[in-house]
Design an enzyme around this catalytic site. Sequence first.
Site, PDB file in Angstrom:
ATOM      1  CG  HIS A   1      -2.130   1.484  10.556  1.00 21.01           C
ATOM      2  ND1 HIS A   1      -0.857   1.004  10.685  1.00 21.01           N
ATOM      3  CD2 HIS A   1      -2.131   2.253   9.441  1.00 21.01           C
ATOM      4  CE1 HIS A   1      -0.110   1.451   9.685  1.00 21.01           C
ATOM      5  NE2 HIS A   1      -0.854   2.221   8.924  1.00 21.01           N
TER       6      HIS A   1
ATOM      7  CG  PHE B   1      -1.606  -1.327   1.446  1.00 18.82           C
ATOM      8  CD1 PHE B   1      -2.706  -1.678   0.691  1.00 18.82           C
ATOM      9  CD2 PHE B   1      -1.107  -2.241   2.370  1.00 18.82           C
ATOM     10  CE1 PHE B   1      -3.320  -2.912   0.869  1.00 18.82           C
ATOM     11  CE2 PHE B   1      -1.711  -3.475   2.548  1.00 18.82           C
ATOM     12  CZ  PHE B   1      -2.824  -3.810   1.795  1.00 18.82           C
TER      13      PHE B   1
END
Length: 216
Positions: free
Chosen positions: A150, A22
């Site tokens: 995250h 990503f």
Amino acid sequence: MSATVSALTPERLAAADAAPGFMPVDEATALYDVAREYLTTPDSVGVGVEIGTYCGKSTVFLGSAAIESGSLIVTVDHHRGSEEHQPGWEYHDTSLVDPHAGTLDTSARFRRTIFDADLEGTVLGLLARSVDAARVWGRAVDFVFIDGGHSMKAAQADYDGWARWVRPGGALLIHDVFPDPADGGRPPYEIYCQALDSGKFSEVGAHGSLRVLQRA
């Protein structure tokens, strides 16, 4: 290889491009430049650490920087995926599910990426949870790049476990730092603020969502 000659070859760029992941190319290129800088300073110890490997896209950029100076990159991941990679979440990739375990396993895809990039002698994959690997780590490093889970729990564990190993004059790199909550999740931004508030780190660079903090 001379540090003036880039090891970020077309073949390595192709390996990184083919790897699921990503990180935008411009931020990955900035990561390469920063890693190269801290691995070649007079105080360098020749080791950089990445927290959060996934399939090795960003690792290729770090490894390319390291091979130029004969340094090493240790990349830490349990390879079962972060929260957003699990079934039912936006970034779940069924092609990366291990049919035997029935869970995500990105380790083989990571090895393929590093093989294709010809970095097997430069990148050391540490298959473990970040919090567990930090318990047995015992040496200073030139930089720590945090790009793991995250959630606040995961980001906090990465910061608590690894920021302390950055040598004086070294760098703490944090990815996906978004000051505006509308742009992305908060945990990377929260640990970025903690690092600044600690008085041990000062910001010396920003490249998209990548922040570069230098240790005093």
